[in-house]
Design an enzyme around this catalytic site. Structure first.
Site, PDB file in Angstrom:
ATOM      1  N   ASP A 118       0.855  -1.182   0.000  1.00 52.09           N
ATOM      2  CA  ASP A 118       0.000   0.000   0.000  1.00 52.09           C
ATOM      3  C   ASP A 118       0.900   1.244   0.000  1.00 52.09           C
ATOM      4  OD1 ASP A 118      -2.215   1.808   0.453  1.00 52.09           O
ATOM      5  OD2 ASP A 118      -3.294   0.162   1.396  1.00 52.09           O
ATOM      6  N   ASP A 136      -5.813   3.375  -7.151  1.00 49.46           N
ATOM      7  CA  ASP A 136      -6.744   3.689  -6.068  1.00 49.46           C
ATOM      8  C   ASP A 136      -7.116   5.171  -6.145  1.00 49.46           C
ATOM      9  OD1 ASP A 136      -8.226   3.379  -3.753  1.00 49.46           O
ATOM     10  OD2 ASP A 136      -6.498   3.393  -2.403  1.00 49.46           O
ATOM     11  N   GLU A 147     -11.665   8.282  -8.120  1.00 49.84           N
ATOM     12  CA  GLU A 147     -13.024   8.742  -8.401  1.00 49.84           C
ATOM     13  C   GLU A 147     -13.060  10.112  -9.128  1.00 49.84           C
ATOM     14  OE1 GLU A 147     -12.800   5.591  -5.828  1.00 49.84           O
ATOM     15  OE2 GLU A 147     -12.017   7.572  -5.343  1.00 49.84           O
ATOM     16  N   HIS A 186      -6.450  -8.297   2.517  1.00 43.36           N
ATOM     17  CA  HIS A 186      -5.871  -6.957   2.694  1.00 43.36           C
ATOM     18  C   HIS A 186      -6.459  -6.307   3.937  1.00 43.36           C
ATOM     19  CE1 HIS A 186      -4.334  -3.007   1.932  1.00 43.36           C
ATOM     20  NE2 HIS A 186      -5.489  -2.492   1.526  1.00 43.36           N
TER      21      HIS A 186
END
Length: 926
Positions: free
Chosen positions: A396, A510, A513, A666
């Site tokens: 991450d 990630d 949006e 995750h």
């Protein structure tokens, strides 16, 4: 004035436009009666409703206000189409009647009536008239005229109607401004050159008011009837309603909820938003597509190709209203007639999904908070020590320097290149996260991604032409404009630079949006109709720029107002292209935000879920919905992302997650680890065993993905897809199928050692033992101790399996075992797609093997339909045949007798076959 109606047979004849012949104006356009009047039951309901309103007014002493006009009382509650959908406004009679609509305030004490609109369209509300209709080579073109303005600004008075009969099972209807061009979604769709010759649908029109009536020829079922409410087409408010032939509706993502939508006054908003999955919220992606099951088992689908902020209102009539604030009304209707075919037809328009590399189907492990590359490496070594399958290790954002893209924390992750080298030596892969927000506060010359992006003008800009600055993980950030082809080149160059140092294998995109920790930008958003439109759908946060960038932001292709829902798709497209150029192999990408056609470029995970039992359940309707959306590579964070899991929850979730098409465990930082190695020996063993089961099924799963890539088949599949005429399957979302033949029934509750699941009619075989269960279509209680996941093989199927290893690389060299599940007529069928697992376009280039297996009359045949050198590297070693009614006397392999075993549960096993995959063979039992 006009009426909104169900057309009667004589009226249809007056306005019918069949696919053959030239359309002409009807001889007369008489006023048509309200469409709901004509059924005795509905008339009774209307009378009862009228009496109820009158009684309530007497009892309440008039608090409900004056008696509404008779035309309003004629409209049953379930058929009231909302005239005042603004969700933040308390609608008064004055507001409602200012729009020319009916106002009937429902009794506040009446249960279940809160969703019934108080303000609704009267039967004679003005709409468009179909003024002309002419034949074209592919269909028809018409002119729609509105003579009385509706109540949103910039009403468009003349519209163009385009109808194309694209295929016998696909109809294309488009409504747009007749005089001025409007924004349209910039994705590739097929262009047909020939009109469909034998469509299985019949299309009719109402002229005044304009309406579309679409029927299925075989049954007469009315699939669309848009005369039920007025068409409104203003510059920033487009609305069209239709009746539905049943209440069994699916799709319309991305939302959290059951697979089957409730039509009890349920509004679904489509506007990409970063928020932990929560019921009723608009989530990460936008998919304006629904699948509807008709009575009798037929199915159809409807796709609105529109990327603006949107909401879809469902009501119990049953009926549906599309409401969007830009673009055009561009509909594709898919006639199936079965649900599998509907999804295939949908993907013929949006594109079939990419074929993933084989390693993508292995087990993935990640967490935010490993702390260092050495901490990450320690987990990898522990997995190897316990010989637990793992194909990919992820990191991450903590691997970055200050959370900045394309950087590495030189202190904590200095050994990351060595870790990646070690993974590659062990046949494993490395995947890292990237965000689209690029840090903007570094000294000039110290951070090439921002400096170069700024120099080339590749970021989203404000209305003033300056980079829009928001805030994400690294602090203040600019946002890459992936609608600009030049941004794709810049993205590639950044990835090339980083790959030279850390040779990653896949990418996790990630926050796309795009997510913003601010509302709009550091300077807010300017006044105007883009950021504050005349109508805002019911989005989380109540504004288009809530936790994202300003809708007024400028992009190369258009304004963000139009492109917001496409951001994740455009980033995925750029990322897929870059990975192909860097690695020369199939790209592996997992994206959070998605839009139709996303499957061509990436998979998806269901976002930042929680370590709760209900989250585990909701993952099933989530992954099944994305199967409908053409994104088969999908899964949820196994064991949950946020919060702290328990050993029981994680064990059960690992069992379910082993059957997600994309399987990744995750979790977040500052929570205890939840990889399989940290649990008790019993739990660890259960997790290892179910992963080995997944790995044994990789040949079957890989073949399912080939069929998805080739023709749009689903991988994870709802039961009703295979049993569409069994109404008991229509609401099932606690079980699912892989393909048409493997049924997964997970435990989704704590503290139990059994699970109840539905077995559709037929014979089902226990995957592990081959023992059979004959079902008449019933709920069955199954034993489910903590170490066991119930799997059943459907009669008539053949599953290719393989001796599992700890990686896909090891597994693919092991011998195969074919599981044959005989039908009641002693037949079975299956297939196998085999290639090198990673090269580009192997099917298109012919670099693959394809085998078909079948059984008839006690003879198994393996037929090689296409062969490649890869098939010479592996053998079929074992045949397990479930449902052999009596012990054979002998077994012949290509005419030569072979030893065999036969168990009391009617399982015949023949081992040591040694048949190379490139060779066809037959096996007979006598």
């Amino acid at each position: 004035m006009k009426s909104y109606q169900k057309l009667t047979t004589p009226q249809l004849a007056a306005c019918q436009v069949e696919e053959e012949g030239v359309a002409s104006m009807p001889a007369s356009r008489g006023k048509l009666a309200p469409w709901w009047v004509g059924s005795g039951l509905l008339v009774a309901a209307v009378l009862l409703s009228t009496i109820t309103v009158w009684v309530l007014r007497q009892v309440s002493g008039g608090w409900l206000g004056p008696t509404p006009p008779p035309k309003c009382l004629l409209v049953p509650e379930s058929h009231r189409f909302d005239c005042y959908p603004e969700h933040l406004v308390v609608v008064t009679q004055e507001l409602c009647e200012s729009r020319g609509c009916c106002f009937i305030q429902s009794s506040p004490s009446a249960e279940g009536k809160r969703g019934v609109p108080w303000c609704f369209y009267p039967p004679d509300f003005p709409s468009y008239t179909l003024e002309s209709l002419n034949q074209t080579a592919l269909g028809m073109v018409g002119l729609l005229v509105r003579r009385e303005k509706a109540y949103y600004p910039r009403d468009i008075e003349m519209l163009r109607l385009d109808v194309e009969f694209e295929t016998d099972t696909r109809l294309h209807i488009k409504i747009t401004d007749a005089a001025n061009p409007r924004y349209e979604v910039p994705i590739d769709v097929p262009r047909v050159m020939k009109r469909a010759e034998n469509p299985i649908y019949s299309l009719n029109f109402s002229w005044d008011p304009f309406g579309v009536l679409l029927q299925r020829r075989a049954t007469g079922t009315v699939l669309l009837n848009t005369t039920v409410a007025p068409l409104i087409f203003a510059d920033q408010f487009l609305q069209i309603s239709t009746s539905l032939p049943s209440s069994y509706l699916y799709g319309l993502g991305e939302h959290r909820g059951s697979l089957l939508h409730s039509l009890d006054w349920n509004t679904l908003t489509l506007w990409a938003r970063d928020v932990s999955p929560t019921e009723t919220f608009n989530l990460y992606g936008a998919h304006p597509f629904y699948l509807l099951m008709e009575e009798g088992g037929d199915a159809h689908g409807v796709f609105l190709l529109n990327s603006n902020a949107m909401e879809v209102a469902l009501q119990p009539a049953p009926a549906l209203t599309w409401r969007t604030i830009g673009g055009v009304l561009d509909f594709y209707i898919f006639l199936g007639p079965d649900p599998n075919m509907v999804i295939q037809q949908y993907q013929q328009v949006i594109g079939f999904p990419a074929m993933p590399p084989l390693w993508a189907l292995g087990f993935h492990l990640c967490r935010w908070g490993y702390g260092s590359s050495n901490g990450t490496w320690q987990t990898v070594r522990a997995m190897r020590n316990y010989q637990i399958p793992q194909d990919a290790q992820w990191n991450d954002i903590d691997y970055m320097d200050g959370y900045r893209d394309f950087t590495l924390d030189s202190q904590k992750f200095a050994s990351l290149p060595s870790l990646v080298e070690d993974l590659h030596k062990h046949g494993q892969r490395y995947v890292m996260i990237l965000d689209p927000g690029i840090s903007s506060t570094n000294p000039h010359g110290s951070y090439w991604p921002f400096d170069e992006g700024l120099r080339r003008g590749l970021f989203l800009n404000t209305t003033q032409g300056q980079p829009l600055i928001g805030q994400v993980w690294p602090g203040f950030t600019a946002f890459a404009d992936f609608s600009n082809p030049d941004t794709h080149q810049w993205w590639l160059e950044n990835l090339q630079h980083f790959h030279a140092h850390v040779p990653f294998d896949g990418l996790w995109i990630d926050m796309n949006e795009p997510s913003n920790f601010m509302d709009g930008s550091e300077d807010g958003c300017p006044p105007g109709d883009l950021d504050s439109p005349p109508y805002t759908p019911a989005v989380l946060g109540d504004s288009l720029f809530s936790k994202t960038v300003c809708a007024s932001a400028k992009q190369k292709a258009s304004v963000h107002y139009n492109l917001h829902n496409l951001y994740g798709l455009m980033e995925a497209k750029a990322t897929a292209s870059a990975l192909i150029q860097i690695r020369g192999k199939r790209p592996f990408i997992i994206s959070r935000s998605t839009f139709p056609s996303q499957g061509r470029y990436s998979g998806h995970w269901l976002g930042d879920n929680r370590s709760q039992w209900k989250d585990m359940y909701y993952s099933i309707p989530g992954l099944l919905s994305f199967s409908l959306f053409g994104i088969p590579l999908v899964g949820a964070d196994i064991c949950g992302f946020s919060g702290s899991t328990s050993e029981e929850l994680c064990t059960r979730w690992m069992q379910l997650g082993a059957f997600y098409p994309f399987a990744r465990n995750h979790n977040t930082q500052n929570e205890k680890a939840q990889d399989p190695t940290v649990f008790s020996p019993a739990a660890r063993t259960a997790m290892k065993d179910v992963l080995l089961t997944r790995y044994s099924l990789l040949p079957f799963l890989y073949t399912l993905f080939h069929r998805a890539h080739l023709q749009g088949d689903t991988v994870a599949r709802p039961l009703f897809f295979e049993f569409p005429r069994d109404v008991a399957t229509l609401g099932l979302d606690r079980q699912f199928l892989w393909g048409w033949s493997l049924l997964v029934t997970p435990v989704l509750e704590p503290g139990v050692d059994s699970v109840t699941g539905y077995l559709p009619r037929g014979t089902w075989y226990d995957f592990y033992t081959g023992s059979s269960v004959n079902s008449s279509g019933e709920m069955v209680k199954m034993s489910a101790p903590l170490e066991h996941l119930n799997l059943h093989v459907r009669e008539g199927s053949i599953l290719p399996t393989q001796k599992p290893g700890t990686t896909t690389e090891v597994t693919r060299g092991n011998p195969l075992r074919l599981i044959v599940a005989l039908s009641s007529s002693a037949t079975a069928w299956g297939d196998l797609f085999w290639d090198d697992g990673e090269s580009l376009d192997t099917f298109e280039k012919g670099s693959y093997s394809y085998l078909v297996f079948n059984v008839t009359q006690n003879i198994f045949n393996s037929t090689v339909l296409h062969a490649s050198t890869e098939a010479t590297k592996v053998n079929i070693d074992t045949l397990s045949i479930f449902g052999v009614q009596k012990p054979p006397n002998k077994v012949l392999l290509n005419g030569q007798e072979k030893p065999f075993s036969y168990l009391d549960n009617q399982v015949l096993t023949v081992s040591d076959l040694g048949m190379n995959l490139s060779q066809g063979f037959s096996l007979q039992w006598l």
